[in-house]
Design an enzyme around this catalytic site. Sequence first.
Site, PDB file in Angstrom:
ATOM      1  N   ARG A  52       0.829  -1.203   0.000  1.00 37.83           N
ATOM      2  CA  ARG A  52       0.000   0.000   0.000  1.00 37.83           C
ATOM      3  C   ARG A  52       0.872   1.266   0.000  1.00 37.83           C
ATOM      4  NH1 ARG A  52      -1.126   4.115  -0.367  1.00 37.83           N
ATOM      5  NH2 ARG A  52      -2.923   5.373   0.262  1.00 37.83           N
ATOM      6  N   ILE A  66      -1.290   7.330   8.445  1.00 32.86           N
ATOM      7  CA  ILE A  66      -2.421   6.402   8.581  1.00 32.86           C
ATOM      8  C   ILE A  66      -2.189   5.213   7.647  1.00 32.86           C
ATOM      9  CG2 ILE A  66      -4.943   6.169   8.603  1.00 32.86           C
ATOM     10  CD1 ILE A  66      -5.165   9.199   8.711  1.00 32.86           C
ATOM     11  N   PRO A  67      -1.212   4.341   8.009  1.00 30.41           N
ATOM     12  CA  PRO A  67      -0.988   3.166   7.166  1.00 30.41           C
ATOM     13  C   PRO A  67      -2.249   2.298   7.157  1.00 30.41           C
ATOM     14  CG  PRO A  67       0.573   3.225   9.021  1.00 30.41           C
ATOM     15  CD  PRO A  67      -0.361   4.369   9.182  1.00 30.41           C
ATOM     16  N   HIS A  68      -2.686   1.915   5.980  1.00 34.69           N
ATOM     17  CA  HIS A  68      -3.893   1.095   5.885  1.00 34.69           C
ATOM     18  C   HIS A  68      -3.791   0.170   4.684  1.00 34.69           C
ATOM     19  CE1 HIS A  68      -4.545   4.718   3.459  1.00 34.69           C
ATOM     20  NE2 HIS A  68      -5.266   3.960   2.669  1.00 34.69           N
ATOM     21  N   CYS A  69      -4.504  -0.940   4.760  1.00 41.85           N
ATOM     22  CA  CYS A  69      -4.506  -1.868   3.631  1.00 41.85           C
ATOM     23  C   CYS A  69      -5.651  -2.856   3.809  1.00 41.85           C
ATOM     24  CB  CYS A  69      -3.181  -2.621   3.537  1.00 41.85           C
ATOM     25  SG  CYS A  69      -2.833  -3.663   4.964  1.00 41.85           S
TER      26      CYS A  69
END
Length: 155
Positions: A52, A66-69
Amino acid sequence: MIRLEQILTPGRSLVNVPGGSKKRVLEQIANLVARELPGFDSQDIFDSLVARERLGSTGFGNGIAIPHCRLPGCQSPISAILHLDHPVDFDALDGAPVDLVFVLLVPEAATEEHLELLRQIASMLDRSDVRDRLRHAANGEDLYRIVVDFQNNGH
């Protein structure tokens, strides 16, 4: 409507997390989630987060990422929040190093939920008073409580 406090726990709210580098922070997130959720492999989580980030940094500005996956095999959204002991370079849009990391892992199909949760996180972290409170939290319980208070009271 799903709310952040339903997917965050005090056990996934950490202060004084050693930063080091963006890669190290993502590794720590993966290890934390894998430890809290049996059946998930930290390497799979790490690989999904890194994939991501390759699409564009999740560094949001104001020292926030805001690391997201999407996570294969994930049944419902999972969140974590980390306050790093030292800010790290996260390739953020404003160039500022990051010390507050809010993580969001979602099932592969949960698009509306995913966007709604990202919106909740972003609107909360948009407020300097909330960022200050998060940065001054003494422990994970405090960190968690600040998020819940904001969700319930808007402050």
